[in-house]
Design a protein around this motif. Structure first.
Motif, PDB file in Angstrom:
ATOM      1  N   ARG A   1     -92.720 -64.280  24.382  1.00  8.00           N
ATOM      2  CA  ARG A   1     -93.328 -63.259  25.358  1.00  8.00           C
ATOM      3  C   ARG A   1     -94.299 -62.132  24.958  1.00  8.00           C
ATOM      4  O   ARG A   1     -94.952 -62.138  24.040  1.00  8.00           O
ATOM      5  CB  ARG A   1     -91.908 -61.918  25.983  1.00  8.00           C
TER       6      ARG A   1
ATOM      7  N   ALA B   1     -96.513 -58.983  26.733  1.00  6.23           N
ATOM      8  CA  ALA B   1     -95.915 -57.878  27.501  1.00  6.23           C
ATOM      9  C   ALA B   1     -96.519 -56.654  27.433  1.00  6.23           C
ATOM     10  O   ALA B   1     -97.151 -56.082  26.964  1.00  6.23           O
ATOM     11  CB  ALA B   1     -94.803 -57.692  26.091  1.00  6.23           C
ATOM     12  N   PRO B   2     -97.945 -57.478  28.011  1.00  5.46           N
ATOM     13  CA  PRO B   2     -99.452 -56.202  28.371  1.00  5.46           C
ATOM     14  C   PRO B   2     -98.700 -54.834  29.394  1.00  5.46           C
ATOM     15  O   PRO B   2     -98.354 -54.785  30.133  1.00  5.46           O
ATOM     16  CB  PRO B   2    -100.355 -57.317  29.498  1.00  5.46           C
ATOM     17  N   SER B   3     -99.957 -53.645  28.852  1.00  6.53           N
ATOM     18  CA  SER B   3     -99.958 -53.061  29.284  1.00  6.53           C
ATOM     19  C   SER B   3    -100.922 -52.606  31.106  1.00  6.53           C
ATOM     20  O   SER B   3    -102.140 -52.776  30.245  1.00  6.53           O
ATOM     21  CB  SER B   3     -99.409 -50.955  28.962  1.00  6.53           C
TER      22      SER B   3
ATOM     23  N   GLU C   1     -96.194 -54.600  31.645  1.00  8.04           N
ATOM     24  CA  GLU C   1     -94.751 -52.370  30.740  1.00  8.04           C
ATOM     25  C   GLU C   1     -96.156 -52.008  31.372  1.00  8.04           C
ATOM     26  O   GLU C   1     -96.857 -51.062  31.141  1.00  8.04           O
ATOM     27  CB  GLU C   1     -95.275 -53.065  28.780  1.00  8.04           C
TER      28      GLU C   1
ATOM     29  N   TYR D   1     -91.512 -46.504  25.269  1.00 10.74           N
ATOM     30  CA  TYR D   1     -91.562 -48.046  24.952  1.00 10.74           C
ATOM     31  C   TYR D   1     -91.338 -48.070  23.641  1.00 10.74           C
ATOM     32  O   TYR D   1     -90.467 -49.172  24.681  1.00 10.74           O
ATOM     33  CB  TYR D   1     -93.554 -47.581  24.351  1.00 10.74           C
TER      34      TYR D   1
ATOM     35  N   VAL E   1     -88.661 -50.860  24.716  1.00 16.15           N
ATOM     36  CA  VAL E   1     -89.261 -52.965  24.350  1.00 16.15           C
ATOM     37  C   VAL E   1     -87.972 -53.266  24.010  1.00 16.15           C
ATOM     38  O   VAL E   1     -87.677 -54.464  24.105  1.00 16.15           O
ATOM     39  CB  VAL E   1     -90.529 -52.348  22.958  1.00 16.15           C
TER      40      VAL E   1
ATOM     41  N   ARG F   1     -97.525 -60.526  18.438  1.00 20.04           N
ATOM     42  CA  ARG F   1     -98.352 -59.988  19.132  1.00 20.04           C
ATOM     43  C   ARG F   1     -99.533 -59.246  17.656  1.00 20.04           C
ATOM     44  O   ARG F   1     -99.213 -59.137  16.533  1.00 20.04           O
ATOM     45  CB  ARG F   1     -97.174 -57.728  19.608  1.00 20.04           C
TER      46      ARG F   1
ATOM     47  N   LEU G   1     -98.755 -52.900  16.159  1.00 21.56           N
ATOM     48  CA  LEU G   1     -98.001 -52.450  16.343  1.00 21.56           C
ATOM     49  C   LEU G   1     -96.518 -52.604  15.341  1.00 21.56           C
ATOM     50  O   LEU G   1     -95.411 -52.224  15.450  1.00 21.56           O
ATOM     51  CB  LEU G   1     -97.048 -52.782  18.366  1.00 21.56           C
TER      52      LEU G   1
HETATM   53  N1  GLU Z   1     -97.519 -53.049  26.086  1.00 21.02           N
HETATM   54  C1  GLU Z   1     -97.822 -53.798  24.375  1.00 21.02           C
HETATM   55  C2  GLU Z   1     -99.230 -53.164  24.596  1.00 21.02           C
HETATM   56  O1  GLU Z   1    -100.241 -53.721  25.625  1.00 21.02           O
HETATM   57  C3  GLU Z   1     -97.489 -54.424  23.086  1.00 21.02           C
HETATM   58  C4  GLU Z   1     -95.639 -54.236  23.503  1.00 21.02           C
HETATM   59  C5  GLU Z   1     -95.162 -55.226  22.598  1.00 21.02           C
HETATM   60  O2  GLU Z   1     -95.546 -56.169  22.914  1.00 21.02           O
HETATM   61  O3  GLU Z   1     -94.167 -54.413  22.461  1.00 21.02           O
HETATM   62  O4  GLU Z   1     -99.725 -52.841  23.931  1.00 21.02           O
END
Ligand code: GLU
Length: 294
Positions: A5, A7-9, A41, A175, A179, A193, A197
């Motif tokens: 996946r 998962a952009p904010s 996100e 978050y 997540v 990612r 993180l």
């Molecule tokens: N939404 C997060 C971001 O844009 C990424 C979260 C993830 O990949 O777990 O930095």
């Protein structure tokens, strides 16, 4: 079956740093003939920038980074997060916290730049204090996982982060909780990612264990920094990726990830670059750096 996946904010348009995460996770999924899901996100809506989600989608499309199935929006999933929080509460894993940021400002610095929670409200709220947030109990026992690039990662969440917030004082779910709930609900087997993180991963594994959810495999990618060593972001005014230059931007991202395309396809359209990438993807070629400038 591999399920990956991105998962952009939607806090701003997609910049080169997010393109790396998008490309790396896409390549990892497609080279394994897996699915690649897209999750916006947008949980932290006060930080959201209107129109950013649509801009992100148009850059992904211009780059040929096609996703599978419906796009998931975190803003529509509060019921799931609430149910998970309730399960944790019933199991005695969480507690109400009345502390303000100021009240814990003298505590030791945590790995994420915040403060290690000193545990003030662990045994219950003091007389006359009202709940502001909900925290999860942590322990000092190390959480260990094998990152596919960085290898063994060990973190004592209790010691390095402390009991962390799952439901925030501003009424939003954190978050870390969202997540974990979403990756499990979407059947994600592989999280790829940015390495910014990697220090959140132990917290997420802690929650997965408390909720009885499977732990996916993790591959953290180097994060792009600017000439001053700052992570590319809206705050550091990173330039948005220009959908009209999708090919050259992809080539730049491939080079960053240690996969320079051969000269004969360097000017090819995105689809050809991605086909080549999916055939030649080898995570062992990614530079083993938490941060790099391109
Ligand atoms: N939404 C997060 C971001 O844009 C990424 C979260 C993830 O990949 O777990 O930095």
């Amino acid at each position: 079956m591999y399920v990956g996946r991105f998962a952009p904010s939607p806090t701003g348009p997609l910049h080169f740093g997010s393109l790396i995460a998008a490309l790396g996770s896409w390549l990892d999924a497609r080279s394994a003939r897996g699915a690649w899901l897209l999750r916006i996100e947008d949980l932290d809506w006060p930080r959201e920038q209107p129109g950013a989600a649509a801009e992100i989608l148009s850059v992904l499309e211009a780059c040929g980074l096609n996703w599978d199935g419906e796009i998931v929006l975190q803003s529509r999933r509060n019921d799931l997060y609430r149910a998970a929080l309730e399960r944790l509460r019933e199991g005695g894993a969480t507690y109400a916290c009345a502390c303000t940021r100021r009240e814990i400002a003298d505590s030791a610095p945590a790995i994420d730049g915040a403060r290690v929670y000193p545990g003030t409200c662990r045994a219950g709220l003091a007389e006359g204090r009202a709940q502001r947030a909900v925290r999860v109990r942590t322990t000092d026992e190390p959480v260990i996982f094998e990152d596919r690039l960085f290898g063994r990662h060990v973190q004592s969440v209790g010691h390095e982060v402390g009991d962390f917030v799952l439901w925030r004082a501003d009424g939003l779910f954190a978050y870390q909780l969202a997540v974990v709930v979403d990756d499990a609900a979407q059947g994600v087997t592989d999280v790829v990612r940015g390495a910014d993180l990697i220090d959140s991963t132990a917290r997420q594994i802690h929650l997965q264990r408390l909720l009885g959810l499977p732990t996916p495999r993790y591959l953290h990618l180097p994060v792009a920094v600017n000439a001053s060593g700052e992570k590319l972001s809206k705050q550091t005014r990173a330039k948005p990726v220009d959908p009209a230059c999708a090919g050259p931007e992809l080539v730049r991202a491939f080079v960053f990830l240690g996969h320079p395309p051969p000269a004969e396809i360097a000017h090819a359209p995105p689809r050809d670059l991605l086909d080549w990438g999916a055939r030649n993807w080898d995570p062992a070629r990614i530079p083993k750096l938490r941060a790099a400038s391109d």
